[in-house]
Design a protein around this motif. Sequence first.
Motif, short mmCIF file in Angstrom:
data_model
loop_
_atom_site.label_atom_id
_atom_site.label_comp_id
_atom_site.label_asym_id
_atom_site.label_seq_id
_atom_site.Cartn_x
_atom_site.Cartn_y
_atom_site.Cartn_z
N TYR A 129 0.87 -1.16 0.00
CA TYR A 129 0.00 0.00 0.00
C TYR A 129 0.91 1.21 0.00
O TYR A 129 1.62 1.46 0.97
CB TYR A 129 -0.89 -0.01 1.24
N THR A 130 0.93 1.93 -1.08
CA THR A 130 1.84 3.07 -1.18
C THR A 130 1.05 4.36 -1.28
O THR A 130 0.00 4.40 -1.93
CB THR A 130 2.77 2.93 -2.39
N GLY A 131 1.55 5.38 -0.65
CA GLY A 131 0.87 6.66 -0.66
C GLY A 131 1.23 7.54 0.53
O GLY A 131 1.11 8.74 0.47
N HIS A 132 1.70 6.93 1.59
CA HIS A 132 2.11 7.73 2.75
C HIS A 132 3.40 8.49 2.43
O HIS A 132 4.24 8.02 1.67
CB HIS A 132 2.32 6.84 3.97
N GLN A 133 3.54 9.63 3.10
CA GLN A 133 4.71 10.48 2.86
C GLN A 133 5.74 10.38 3.99
O GLN A 133 6.78 10.99 3.91
CB GLN A 133 4.29 11.94 2.71
N GLY A 134 5.41 9.65 5.04
CA GLY A 134 6.34 9.60 6.17
C GLY A 134 6.40 8.21 6.76
O GLY A 134 5.77 7.27 6.25
N LEU A 178 -7.14 4.84 5.03
CA LEU A 178 -7.85 3.56 4.94
C LEU A 178 -7.60 3.01 3.54
O LEU A 178 -7.61 3.76 2.56
CB LEU A 178 -9.36 3.74 5.13
N TRP A 179 -7.33 1.71 3.47
CA TRP A 179 -7.04 1.09 2.18
C TRP A 179 -7.95 -0.09 1.96
O TRP A 179 -8.33 -0.78 2.90
CB TRP A 179 -5.59 0.55 2.15
N GLU A 180 -8.26 -0.31 0.69
CA GLU A 180 -8.95 -1.55 0.35
C GLU A 180 -7.88 -2.64 0.34
O GLU A 180 -6.89 -2.55 -0.39
CB GLU A 180 -9.59 -1.43 -1.04
N ILE A 227 -8.73 4.51 0.22
CA ILE A 227 -10.13 4.91 0.12
C ILE A 227 -10.47 6.12 1.00
O ILE A 227 -11.49 6.74 0.79
CB ILE A 227 -11.08 3.74 0.42
N HIS A 228 -9.63 6.42 1.96
CA HIS A 228 -9.93 7.60 2.76
C HIS A 228 -8.66 8.09 3.47
O HIS A 228 -7.79 7.29 3.79
CB HIS A 228 -11.01 7.32 3.80
N THR A 229 -8.60 9.40 3.70
CA THR A 229 -7.48 9.96 4.45
C THR A 229 -8.01 10.97 5.46
O THR A 229 -8.84 11.82 5.12
CB THR A 229 -6.49 10.68 3.51
N TRP A 230 -7.56 10.83 6.70
CA TRP A 230 -7.84 11.84 7.72
C TRP A 230 -6.54 12.58 7.99
O TRP A 230 -5.48 11.94 8.08
CB TRP A 230 -8.30 11.20 9.03
N ILE A 285 -10.88 -3.76 4.90
CA ILE A 285 -10.08 -2.54 4.86
C ILE A 285 -8.97 -2.60 5.92
O ILE A 285 -9.10 -3.27 6.94
CB ILE A 285 -10.94 -1.25 5.06
N VAL A 286 -7.91 -1.88 5.64
CA VAL A 286 -6.81 -1.79 6.58
C VAL A 286 -6.55 -0.30 6.84
O VAL A 286 -6.68 0.52 5.93
CB VAL A 286 -5.57 -2.53 6.04
N ALA A 287 -6.28 0.02 8.10
CA ALA A 287 -6.02 1.41 8.48
C ALA A 287 -4.55 1.55 8.84
O ALA A 287 -3.97 0.65 9.45
CB ALA A 287 -6.88 1.80 9.67
N THR A 288 -3.95 2.66 8.46
CA THR A 288 -2.55 2.90 8.80
C THR A 288 -2.39 4.30 9.36
O THR A 288 -3.02 5.24 8.88
CB THR A 288 -1.64 2.76 7.56
#
Lengths: 332, 293
Positions: free
Chosen positions: A48-53, A78-80, A87-90, A66-69
């Motif tokens: 799952y790629t997309g985080h910056q840190g 949140l990722w599928e 699928i979502h970012t807070w 779903i998995v939360a990171t």
Amino acid sequence: MRPILLKGHERPLTQLKYNREGDLLFSTARDKIVNVYYSHNGERLGTYTGHQGALWSVDVDPTSTIVATGAADNTIKLWEIRSGRCIHTWNFPTAVKVVQFNEDGNMLLAITEQRMGYQGTVYVFPITIDVEAKQAEEPIIKFSSPENKFTKAGWSYLNKWIITGHLDGSVSKYDAKTGELVQKISVHEKEVTDLQFAPDMSYFITTSKDKTAKILDTKNLKVMKTFVADAPLNTGAITPTKDYVILGGGQDAKDVTTTGSRQGKFEARFYHKIFEDEIGRLKGHFGPLNTIAVHPAGTGFASGGEDGYVRVHHFDKSYFDFLYDVERMRPE
Amino acid sequence: MPDLASKPSTTNWADDDDDSGFPAPLVTNNPDGTKTVITYRVNPETGKKVKAIQRIKTTVVKERVNPAVAERKRWAKFGLERGSRPGPDVKTTSVGENTPLKLIVGWKESKEEKVEVSKAETVKVKAITCRTCGGEHFTSRCPYKDRLPTTDVAAESNVSTPRTATPEPSAAPAASTGPAKSAYVPPHLRRAGAAAGRGDGEKMSSYRDRDDSATIRVSNIGEDVTEDDLGRLFERFGRIQRLYLAKDRETNRSKGYAFISYYDISSASRACERMNGRGFENLILRVEFSKKA
């Protein structure tokens, strides 16, 4: 026991999590990717790629949808699970240290770090387990503890309480509906480094830099068992089916280069949960262990180290056969 | 399950013509549910005709898997693994070396580790020695720097540096008491301090004049056999004086032979008689009196 070595990360591991059936293993490290492996053979299913840190925490919902990171780029994503799609970012003001789904998977607990004038805060978000659904932006509850930094947290049984571990070694219990502090006790002398629940969530284990691990009763936060180690502990887990606990730790990462790997005490330690004795050690890592996760069926465990490796172990027969003499004599 | 009886032939289709002289494979169903298959073929290495009789038992092993887990196993890979072939990739997954986990009541750190720690401590102690006063600091920082002469004479007097340990026998006992205990001592001087009575130290000849008459040599031992196993197996013939199992230095596994010395020749001969040709684990032991090299 032949461990499976997983080399999906380039930086120290931060958390490992099995899904409910134990067939998938999620790993996060201080690099920016999340890996998911099949636990039986160590095959990497995807990333799952997309985080910056750096990533601090990962959790899977009970249906493995779903998995939360939580990451140091101040976001929870949140990722599928199946596709690797975000699928979502807070967004938060500070880094997210802990994410955890509740038993039903309809709420997500998160802890943000105390930094840059912001207080460490506990959030609870409502979750819809559907990859197409829109997730709520606002938390149901939000509370902070001004004088006391949170390090770890977890849901108790029936989503009744939220148990938190603190930097000063204390453990608190908050009402999960109102966010009120119910109880707070001082357990460890130093920072609480890990907090993991037993399968039925009626008790949990805390590990600390003060070289001890303790089992506490969820109901009244009474210390039931104490396990003494000879090195600072980073993680601990309670094993199902057998009455053991597995502890991991070792010297601080900053001191590692000054001593040999033998003295670093980078082994997974096995203690008997009831008798509090150390019953064995398992070598392998060449850095301190940062995280341990036990297979939900109790057939194996995975450990992640500062060395960037994940080692997945499937227990062999001797593990299940081991009994104390008193246990052998126990009437059927 | 494919029915073997309905198949006309189990041999390779390519050599059908060549082997036409052989009778067709015969399949008989046994009453206990197994099948016996008799086939004929030519051994390609020796060119001889071979009759092969196989007894086949088919068992169905059913494994129950959670349907959700079975479904997840068929998922396509994604992210950095997109398009990868099924099965573990050696880039991310490998099998580590076998690490034993032995759970024991009253587990303690093994001696080996402690020895290593103490060795490290002695090294640390020895690291810095002042040449002037023999203290634990650099010579240039010595408080007696101006009062004492900075020569190796001072060092020689308290025998703290290995350089001064001369090969004279008289120096060796002194060295064993001083801090240079771990310095090299030639074999003929060893144990000089420990056994004051016989100052001649270890002798290689002690191996040669050892009485080996009650010693047996056991060979063809399985790799997993330990000294304890052998002890248990052979102590029934008499009291064992010495048991040596040859092990590989690196893997620490048995090399397949061992020497066992009894106190009594009669026990040794009884062990030879009883155990030679006996099966142990899956191998047949060979037991004989050991011969002098």
